[in-house]
Motif scaffolding. Sequence first.
Motif, PDB file in Angstrom:
ATOM      1  N   ALA A  22      -4.206  13.914  -4.763  1.00  0.00           N
ATOM      2  CA  ALA A  22      -5.664  13.752  -4.829  1.00  0.00           C
ATOM      3  C   ALA A  22      -6.366  15.072  -4.526  1.00  0.00           C
ATOM      4  N   VAL A  23      -5.865  15.800  -3.547  1.00  0.00           N
ATOM      5  CA  VAL A  23      -6.450  17.086  -3.168  1.00  0.00           C
ATOM      6  C   VAL A  23      -6.235  18.104  -4.289  1.00  0.00           C
ATOM      7  N   ALA A  24      -5.044  18.109  -4.874  1.00  0.00           N
ATOM      8  CA  ALA A  24      -4.742  19.041  -5.969  1.00  0.00           C
ATOM      9  C   ALA A  24      -5.612  18.748  -7.190  1.00  0.00           C
ATOM     10  N   ALA A  25      -5.903  17.474  -7.454  1.00  0.00           N
ATOM     11  CA  ALA A  25      -6.730  17.099  -8.599  1.00  0.00           C
ATOM     12  C   ALA A  25      -8.146  17.654  -8.465  1.00  0.00           C
ATOM     13  N   ARG A  26      -8.574  17.924  -7.254  1.00  0.00           N
ATOM     14  CA  ARG A  26      -9.911  18.501  -7.022  1.00  0.00           C
ATOM     15  C   ARG A  26      -9.855  20.026  -6.910  1.00  0.00           C
ATOM     16  N   LEU A  71       0.813  -1.217   0.000  1.00  0.00           N
ATOM     17  CA  LEU A  71       0.000   0.000   0.000  1.00  0.00           C
ATOM     18  C   LEU A  71       0.847   1.267   0.000  1.00  0.00           C
ATOM     19  N   GLY A  72       2.162   1.133   0.177  1.00  0.00           N
ATOM     20  CA  GLY A  72       3.058   2.290   0.119  1.00  0.00           C
ATOM     21  C   GLY A  72       2.726   3.355   1.131  1.00  0.00           C
ATOM     22  N   GLY A  73       2.577   2.946   2.386  1.00  0.00           N
ATOM     23  CA  GLY A  73       2.132   3.846   3.440  1.00  0.00           C
ATOM     24  C   GLY A  73       2.956   5.103   3.618  1.00  0.00           C
ATOM     25  N   VAL A  74       4.281   5.001   3.575  1.00  0.00           N
ATOM     26  CA  VAL A  74       5.108   6.192   3.811  1.00  0.00           C
ATOM     27  C   VAL A  74       4.979   7.204   2.673  1.00  0.00           C
ATOM     28  N   ASP A  75       4.457   6.772   1.534  1.00  0.00           N
ATOM     29  CA  ASP A  75       4.251   7.651   0.394  1.00  0.00           C
ATOM     30  C   ASP A  75       2.839   8.260   0.395  1.00  0.00           C
ATOM     31  N   LEU A  76       2.032   7.899   1.384  1.00  0.00           N
ATOM     32  CA  LEU A  76       0.637   8.344   1.421  1.00  0.00           C
ATOM     33  C   LEU A  76       0.473   9.868   1.457  1.00  0.00           C
ATOM     34  N   PRO A  77       1.249  10.613   2.238  1.00  0.00           N
ATOM     35  CA  PRO A  77       1.064  12.080   2.214  1.00  0.00           C
ATOM     36  C   PRO A  77       1.201  12.682   0.809  1.00  0.00           C
ATOM     37  N   ARG A  78       2.136  12.182   0.025  1.00  0.00           N
ATOM     38  CA  ARG A  78       2.286  12.693  -1.350  1.00  0.00           C
ATOM     39  C   ARG A  78       1.052  12.362  -2.183  1.00  0.00           C
ATOM     40  N   ARG A  79       0.539  11.155  -2.036  1.00  0.00           N
ATOM     41  CA  ARG A  79      -0.644  10.746  -2.798  1.00  0.00           C
ATOM     42  C   ARG A  79      -1.870  11.547  -2.360  1.00  0.00           C
ATOM     43  N   THR A 119      -4.693  23.808   0.826  1.00  0.00           N
ATOM     44  CA  THR A 119      -4.529  22.647   1.711  1.00  0.00           C
ATOM     45  C   THR A 119      -3.054  22.337   1.918  1.00  0.00           C
ATOM     46  N   ARG A 120      -2.683  22.045   3.151  1.00  0.00           N
ATOM     47  CA  ARG A 120      -1.324  21.625   3.493  1.00  0.00           C
ATOM     48  C   ARG A 120      -1.400  20.240   4.095  1.00  0.00           C
ATOM     49  N   VAL A 121      -0.493  19.373   3.699  1.00  0.00           N
ATOM     50  CA  VAL A 121      -0.437  17.999   4.205  1.00  0.00           C
ATOM     51  C   VAL A 121       0.860  17.823   4.978  1.00  0.00           C
ATOM     52  N   PHE A 122       0.731  17.330   6.212  1.00  0.00           N
ATOM     53  CA  PHE A 122       1.881  17.107   7.075  1.00  0.00           C
ATOM     54  C   PHE A 122       1.882  15.666   7.554  1.00  0.00           C
ATOM     55  N   SER A 123       3.053  15.114   7.767  1.00  0.00           N
ATOM     56  CA  SER A 123       3.184  13.824   8.431  1.00  0.00           C
ATOM     57  C   SER A 123       3.292  14.137   9.916  1.00  0.00           C
ATOM     58  N   SER A 124       2.544  13.394  10.739  1.00  0.00           N
ATOM     59  CA  SER A 124       2.549  13.682  12.173  1.00  0.00           C
ATOM     60  C   SER A 124       2.844  12.420  12.967  1.00  0.00           C
ATOM     61  N   GLY A 125       3.004  12.591  14.253  1.00  0.00           N
ATOM     62  CA  GLY A 125       3.146  11.459  15.159  1.00  0.00           C
ATOM     63  C   GLY A 125       1.779  10.845  15.414  1.00  0.00           C
ATOM     64  N   CYS A 126       1.698   9.999  16.416  1.00  0.00           N
ATOM     65  CA  CYS A 126       0.460   9.298  16.750  1.00  0.00           C
ATOM     66  C   CYS A 126      -0.647  10.294  17.086  1.00  0.00           C
ATOM     67  N   LEU A 127      -1.827  10.038  16.527  1.00  0.00           N
ATOM     68  CA  LEU A 127      -2.977  10.896  16.772  1.00  0.00           C
ATOM     69  C   LEU A 127      -3.970  10.259  17.742  1.00  0.00           C
ATOM     70  N   GLY A 128      -3.603   9.116  18.309  1.00  0.00           N
ATOM     71  CA  GLY A 128      -4.437   8.494  19.330  1.00  0.00           C
ATOM     72  C   GLY A 128      -5.481   7.524  18.817  1.00  0.00           C
ATOM     73  N   GLU A 129      -5.699   7.479  17.528  1.00  0.00           N
ATOM     74  CA  GLU A 129      -6.593   6.502  16.915  1.00  0.00           C
ATOM     75  C   GLU A 129      -5.686   5.503  16.205  1.00  0.00           C
ATOM     76  N   CYS A 130      -5.872   4.235  16.473  1.00  0.00           N
ATOM     77  CA  CYS A 130      -5.003   3.228  15.856  1.00  0.00           C
ATOM     78  C   CYS A 130      -5.858   2.180  15.141  1.00  0.00           C
ATOM     79  N   PRO A 131      -6.439   2.550  13.990  1.00  0.00           N
ATOM     80  CA  PRO A 131      -7.331   1.643  13.280  1.00  0.00           C
ATOM     81  C   PRO A 131      -6.568   0.560  12.530  1.00  0.00           C
ATOM     82  N   LEU A 132      -7.190  -0.578  12.371  1.00  0.00           N
ATOM     83  CA  LEU A 132      -6.595  -1.645  11.571  1.00  0.00           C
ATOM     84  C   LEU A 132      -6.821  -1.341  10.098  1.00  0.00           C
TER      85      LEU A 132
END
Length: 110
Positions: free
Chosen positions: A44-48, A32-40, A54-67
């Motif tokens: 997607a946001v730019a295409a719309r 799924l290329g997780g570390v590349d997700l912010p770029r994707r 819009t600014r996209v940042f990589s962050s630390g844990c946000l407290g929700e840990c979904p599977l």
Amino acid sequence: MRKPPPIEAAPDSQPTELHVCHNCSVRLDPRLGGVDLPRRIREAVAARGLGPSTRVFSSGCLGECPLDKVTVLVIPPSGVGSEVKLIDAEKDGEDLAEHLARAAERAERP
């Protein structure tokens, strides 16, 4: 350090901030290329047409840990009404871009 809004954005406007949980991204299946997700998400946001506001940042844990999902904190320009969205990495940010586009449409209505 945060980057200033691009030249296309109005000088007095505040961007919507998307904080993508890095911990969620690295736990994803490698295909799924997780570390590349912010770029994707940016693409997607730019295409719309929402890229300049819009600014996209990589962050630390946000407290929700979904599977098999990634947590994204969405902070609107006003800073009021922040929300946590759980997105599907397989959709390359399209689900989040669609949510932002709908929110922008609602904000433009009188």
